[in-house]
Design a protein around this motif. Structure first.
Motif, PDB file in Angstrom:
ATOM      1  N   LEU A 197       6.441  -5.976  14.281  1.00 29.46           N
ATOM      2  CA  LEU A 197       7.747  -5.975  14.930  1.00 29.46           C
ATOM      3  C   LEU A 197       8.844  -6.260  13.914  1.00 29.46           C
ATOM      4  CD1 LEU A 197       6.963  -8.239  18.049  1.00 29.46           C
ATOM      5  CD2 LEU A 197       6.765  -5.745  17.877  1.00 29.46           C
ATOM      6  N   PHE A 198       9.964  -5.547  14.051  1.00 29.41           N
ATOM      7  CA  PHE A 198      11.178  -5.833  13.295  1.00 29.41           C
ATOM      8  C   PHE A 198      12.191  -6.417  14.279  1.00 29.41           C
ATOM      9  CE2 PHE A 198       9.067  -2.496  10.925  1.00 29.41           C
ATOM     10  CZ  PHE A 198       9.182  -2.914   9.608  1.00 29.41           C
ATOM     11  N   LEU A 199      12.657  -7.632  14.021  1.00 23.56           N
ATOM     12  CA  LEU A 199      13.569  -8.331  14.921  1.00 23.56           C
ATOM     13  C   LEU A 199      14.955  -8.365  14.299  1.00 23.56           C
ATOM     14  CD1 LEU A 199      11.213 -11.310  15.881  1.00 23.56           C
ATOM     15  CD2 LEU A 199      11.297  -8.989  16.827  1.00 23.56           C
TER      16      LEU A 199
ATOM     17  N   PRO B 121       0.823  -1.216   0.000  1.00 24.37           N
ATOM     18  CA  PRO B 121       0.000   0.000   0.000  1.00 24.37           C
ATOM     19  C   PRO B 121       0.852   1.259   0.000  1.00 24.37           C
ATOM     20  CG  PRO B 121       0.028  -0.993   2.185  1.00 24.37           C
ATOM     21  CD  PRO B 121       0.730  -1.946   1.268  1.00 24.37           C
ATOM     22  N   ILE B 122       0.656   2.110  -0.991  1.00 20.48           N
ATOM     23  CA  ILE B 122       1.435   3.339  -1.094  1.00 20.48           C
ATOM     24  C   ILE B 122       0.891   4.395  -0.134  1.00 20.48           C
ATOM     25  CG2 ILE B 122       2.122   5.201  -2.654  1.00 20.48           C
ATOM     26  CD1 ILE B 122       2.018   3.218  -4.931  1.00 20.48           C
ATOM     27  N   TYR B 123      -0.411   4.431   0.023  1.00 22.00           N
ATOM     28  CA  TYR B 123      -1.027   5.392   0.924  1.00 22.00           C
ATOM     29  C   TYR B 123      -1.793   4.647   2.004  1.00 22.00           C
ATOM     30  CZ  TYR B 123       0.015   8.323  -3.077  1.00 22.00           C
ATOM     31  OH  TYR B 123       0.662   8.954  -4.110  1.00 22.00           O
ATOM     32  N   SER B 124      -1.814   5.219   3.203  1.00 20.85           N
ATOM     33  CA  SER B 124      -2.498   4.596   4.325  1.00 20.85           C
ATOM     34  C   SER B 124      -3.478   5.590   4.926  1.00 20.85           C
ATOM     35  CB  SER B 124      -1.492   4.147   5.394  1.00 20.85           C
ATOM     36  OG  SER B 124      -2.156   3.617   6.522  1.00 20.85           O
ATOM     37  N   SER B 125      -4.615   5.090   5.362  1.00 22.01           N
ATOM     38  CA  SER B 125      -5.629   5.965   5.943  1.00 22.01           C
ATOM     39  C   SER B 125      -5.256   6.423   7.343  1.00 22.01           C
ATOM     40  CB  SER B 125      -6.981   5.238   5.984  1.00 22.01           C
ATOM     41  OG  SER B 125      -6.866   4.042   6.758  1.00 22.01           O
ATOM     42  N   LYS B 126      -4.310   5.731   7.974  1.00 21.64           N
ATOM     43  CA  LYS B 126      -3.884   6.119   9.320  1.00 21.64           C
ATOM     44  C   LYS B 126      -2.412   5.767   9.510  1.00 21.64           C
ATOM     45  CE  LYS B 126      -4.914   1.713  11.593  1.00 21.64           C
ATOM     46  NZ  LYS B 126      -5.486   1.073  12.782  1.00 21.64           N
ATOM     47  N   PRO B 127      -1.703   6.539  10.327  1.00 21.21           N
ATOM     48  CA  PRO B 127      -0.301   6.191  10.612  1.00 21.21           C
ATOM     49  C   PRO B 127      -0.236   4.939  11.468  1.00 21.21           C
ATOM     50  CG  PRO B 127      -0.990   8.067  11.943  1.00 21.21           C
ATOM     51  CD  PRO B 127      -2.113   7.796  10.971  1.00 21.21           C
ATOM     52  N   ARG B 128       0.718   4.103  11.193  1.00 14.66           N
ATOM     53  CA  ARG B 128       0.881   2.863  11.950  1.00 14.66           C
ATOM     54  C   ARG B 128       2.095   2.978  12.879  1.00 14.66           C
ATOM     55  NH1 ARG B 128      -2.098  -1.444   9.860  1.00 14.66           N
ATOM     56  NH2 ARG B 128      -3.014  -1.103   7.797  1.00 14.66           N
ATOM     57  N   ARG B 129       2.094   2.130  13.911  1.00 17.23           N
ATOM     58  CA  ARG B 129       3.188   2.122  14.880  1.00 17.23           C
ATOM     59  C   ARG B 129       3.872   0.771  14.846  1.00 17.23           C
ATOM     60  NH1 ARG B 129       2.829   0.124  20.355  1.00 17.23           N
ATOM     61  NH2 ARG B 129       4.771   0.594  21.458  1.00 17.23           N
ATOM     62  N   PHE B 130       5.198   0.795  14.664  1.00 17.44           N
ATOM     63  CA  PHE B 130       5.980  -0.433  14.624  1.00 17.44           C
ATOM     64  C   PHE B 130       7.081  -0.371  15.680  1.00 17.44           C
ATOM     65  CE2 PHE B 130       4.306   0.283  10.377  1.00 17.44           C
ATOM     66  CZ  PHE B 130       3.724  -0.934  10.081  1.00 17.44           C
ATOM     67  N   ALA B 131       7.538  -1.553  16.122  1.00 15.26           N
ATOM     68  CA  ALA B 131       8.631  -1.644  17.088  1.00 15.26           C
ATOM     69  C   ALA B 131       9.830  -2.310  16.431  1.00 15.26           C
ATOM     70  CB  ALA B 131       8.192  -2.431  18.314  1.00 15.26           C
ATOM     71  N   PHE B 132      11.004  -1.774  16.722  1.00 18.37           N
ATOM     72  CA  PHE B 132      12.275  -2.266  16.189  1.00 18.37           C
ATOM     73  C   PHE B 132      13.056  -2.789  17.388  1.00 18.37           C
ATOM     74  CE2 PHE B 132      16.701  -1.600  14.895  1.00 18.37           C
ATOM     75  CZ  PHE B 132      16.709  -2.014  13.567  1.00 18.37           C
ATOM     76  N   VAL B 133      13.168  -4.122  17.503  1.00 19.63           N
ATOM     77  CA  VAL B 133      13.722  -4.745  18.705  1.00 19.63           C
ATOM     78  C   VAL B 133      15.194  -5.082  18.485  1.00 19.63           C
ATOM     79  CG1 VAL B 133      13.443  -6.572  20.414  1.00 19.63           C
ATOM     80  CG2 VAL B 133      11.441  -5.701  19.189  1.00 19.63           C
ATOM     81  N   VAL B 134      16.037  -4.598  19.391  1.00 18.98           N
ATOM     82  CA  VAL B 134      17.483  -4.827  19.317  1.00 18.98           C
ATOM     83  C   VAL B 134      17.938  -5.627  20.532  1.00 18.98           C
ATOM     84  CG1 VAL B 134      17.844  -2.719  17.986  1.00 18.98           C
ATOM     85  CG2 VAL B 134      18.005  -2.644  20.473  1.00 18.98           C
TER      86      VAL B 134
ATOM     87  N   LEU C 180       8.263   4.453  13.975  1.00 17.35           N
ATOM     88  CA  LEU C 180       9.086   3.317  14.382  1.00 17.35           C
ATOM     89  C   LEU C 180       9.713   3.624  15.734  1.00 17.35           C
ATOM     90  CD1 LEU C 180      10.262   0.541  13.462  1.00 17.35           C
ATOM     91  CD2 LEU C 180      12.236   1.817  12.591  1.00 17.35           C
ATOM     92  N   GLU C 181       9.552   2.697  16.675  1.00 19.02           N
ATOM     93  CA  GLU C 181      10.085   2.858  18.030  1.00 19.02           C
ATOM     94  C   GLU C 181      11.127   1.777  18.286  1.00 19.02           C
ATOM     95  OE1 GLU C 181       8.509   2.635  22.689  1.00 19.02           O
ATOM     96  OE2 GLU C 181       7.104   2.445  21.012  1.00 19.02           O
ATOM     97  N   MET C 182      12.309   2.177  18.762  1.00 20.23           N
ATOM     98  CA  MET C 182      13.357   1.207  19.075  1.00 20.23           C
ATOM     99  C   MET C 182      13.206   0.709  20.504  1.00 20.23           C
ATOM    100  SD  MET C 182      17.534   1.606  18.941  1.00 20.23           S
ATOM    101  CE  MET C 182      17.558   2.005  17.191  1.00 20.23           C
ATOM    102  N   LEU C 183      13.272  -0.615  20.683  1.00 20.20           N
ATOM    103  CA  LEU C 183      13.164  -1.227  21.999  1.00 20.20           C
ATOM    104  C   LEU C 183      14.318  -2.194  22.223  1.00 20.20           C
ATOM    105  CD1 LEU C 183       9.358  -2.185  22.091  1.00 20.20           C
ATOM    106  CD2 LEU C 183      10.431  -0.169  23.100  1.00 20.20           C
ATOM    107  N   PHE C 184      14.845  -2.235  23.438  1.00 18.03           N
ATOM    108  CA  PHE C 184      15.862  -3.212  23.800  1.00 18.03           C
ATOM    109  C   PHE C 184      15.181  -4.466  24.331  1.00 18.03           C
ATOM    110  CE2 PHE C 184      18.306   0.663  23.739  1.00 18.03           C
ATOM    111  CZ  PHE C 184      19.529   0.252  23.220  1.00 18.03           C
ATOM    112  N   ALA C 185      15.568  -5.618  23.795  1.00 21.51           N
ATOM    113  CA  ALA C 185      14.985  -6.887  24.240  1.00 21.51           C
ATOM    114  C   ALA C 185      15.311  -7.113  25.718  1.00 21.51           C
ATOM    115  CB  ALA C 185      15.531  -8.034  23.405  1.00 21.51           C
ATOM    116  N   PRO C 186      14.470  -7.851  26.438  1.00 26.14           N
ATOM    117  CA  PRO C 186      14.744  -8.127  27.855  1.00 26.14           C
ATOM    118  C   PRO C 186      15.914  -9.090  28.005  1.00 26.14           C
ATOM    119  CG  PRO C 186      12.851  -9.393  27.118  1.00 26.14           C
ATOM    120  CD  PRO C 186      13.226  -8.471  25.985  1.00 26.14           C
TER     121      PRO C 186
END
Length: 347
Positions: A135-137, A65-78, A105-111
């Motif tokens: 999630l991006f792993l 999808p090139i256009y989205s009706s709403k912004p999405r939230r993703f997590a980037f896990v390191v 995109l939000e960066m998160l540190f794995a536990p």
């Protein structure tokens, strides 16, 4: 920044001080400019949100999808252990691509790996992982934590080589091809006694590098037994002793350093024997980026940031195609013929 719907070739040309003709050729992959200029054009087009008609048609074919009706939230896990260069470049690629579509995109540190399942669940709840759009792993997350993340019931893109039978899409730069490129280049320069250096146990990608080296050597009619190469990590003293022993015993003409953090030890081990690179040993290193201390190191080019961009595309594709089979994508880079490999007979 200009309105993305109004970005044209002229916008990019004005931004870079180039002609529209040069910008157009760069985006179409045509010759007539330096690779540096081409990279600058492509980078500016991405930042400004410009897409050619061919790119938009390609995304439509892939159902992205090139256009989205709403912004999405993703997590980037390191990994819990911290960031390294590859995580930063992957994040840049993913973040830049998602930003084109207005997503976050939000960066998160794995536990910590030692935690219990209950502690992992509490961590996932604290950061609302089950309420993200995906999630991006990243590489180097421990096997146990990665397994827990893969069980979460949200879309995931693994920016790594997938475990066997893992039900997840993956995107990664192809280290197997990088090793093949390296061995073939050394063979083309007359080297037959090639010493491989790099741990082969800690991560899946490390094992794949060694396996690719064995296969590349076998295809040239040579074997690669583990005891004739330096394939384990160790203390400084142990490492340098093993390296010195192998250099004396095996008499290699070339070294393939499979892990970037081993490169300094290779130079140190050679210096202890009074040997020099490339006069005594040709060298190729699988570096994640140009080395500031060795800017002309011969090396395969690993498309790390590009893997992040492709991973973002794959995530958007997965959201639009939740029932299609999982896909595993490997990106192959080019090869930099630097100054650390000499042809046999030219030493």
């Amino acid at each position: 920044m200009p309105n993305k719907k109004k970005v044209t070739l002229q916008t990019i040309a004005d931004h870079l001080g180039l002609t529209v003709h040069t910008v157009s050729k760069a985006l179409r992959g045509l010759p007539g400019m330096s690779e540096q200029t081409r990279r600058e054009v492509i980078g500016a087009a991405g930042r400004l949100g410009y897409r050619t008609k061919e790119q938009e048609r390609g995304m439509a074919v892939e159902r992205i999808p090139i256009y989205s009706s709403k912004p999405r939230r993703f997590a980037f896990v390191v990994p819990h252990s911290g960031l390294v260069f590859i995580h930063q470049k992957l994040y840049e690629g993913v973040q830049a691509r998602l930003a084109e579509f207005g997503h976050k995109l939000e960066m998160l540190f794995a536990p910590p790996d030692a935690g219990s399942d209950a502690e992992f669940d509490e961590w996932a709840e604290t950061y609302g992982l089950l309420y993200t759009d995906g999630l991006f792993l990243t590489p180097m997350i421990s096997a146990r934590t990665e397994e827990r993340l893969l069980r979460l019931s949200v879309p995931k893109i693994l920016l790594n080589y997938p475990p066997p039978a893992a039900q997840v899409d993956s995107v990664i730069w192809d280290v197997s091809s990088a090793v093949y490129q390296s061995v073939q280049y050394l063979l083309a320069n007359g080297h037959r006694r090639i010493l491989y250096i790099g741990d082969i146990r800690l991560h899946r990608g490390f094992r794949m590098r060694w396996q690719a080296f064995q296969e590349a050597m076998a295809s040239a009619g040579m074997s690669a037994e583990e005891d004739r190469h330096l394939t384990r990590a160790g203390s400084k003293d142990l490492y340098t002793r093993l390296l010195s022993d192998l250099l004396i015993r095996e008499k290699p003409t070339a070294i393939l350093s499979g892990l970037e953090h081993d490169l300094a030890w290779v130079y140190y081990g050679c210096s202890l024997l009074g040997r020099r690179i490339p006069d005594d040993y040709s060298l190729i290193g699988l570096e994640h980026a140009p080395n500031a201390h060795l800017p002309d190191l011969t090396r395969p080019e690993l498309p790390i940031k590009e893997a992040g961009v492709r991973g973002a595309d794959r995530m958007l594709w997965r959201l639009s195609n939740p029932n299609l089979p999982y896909e595993h994508i490997r990106l192959q880079g080019g090869f930099h013929k630097g100054a650390t490999v000499l042809a046999i007979g030219k030493k």
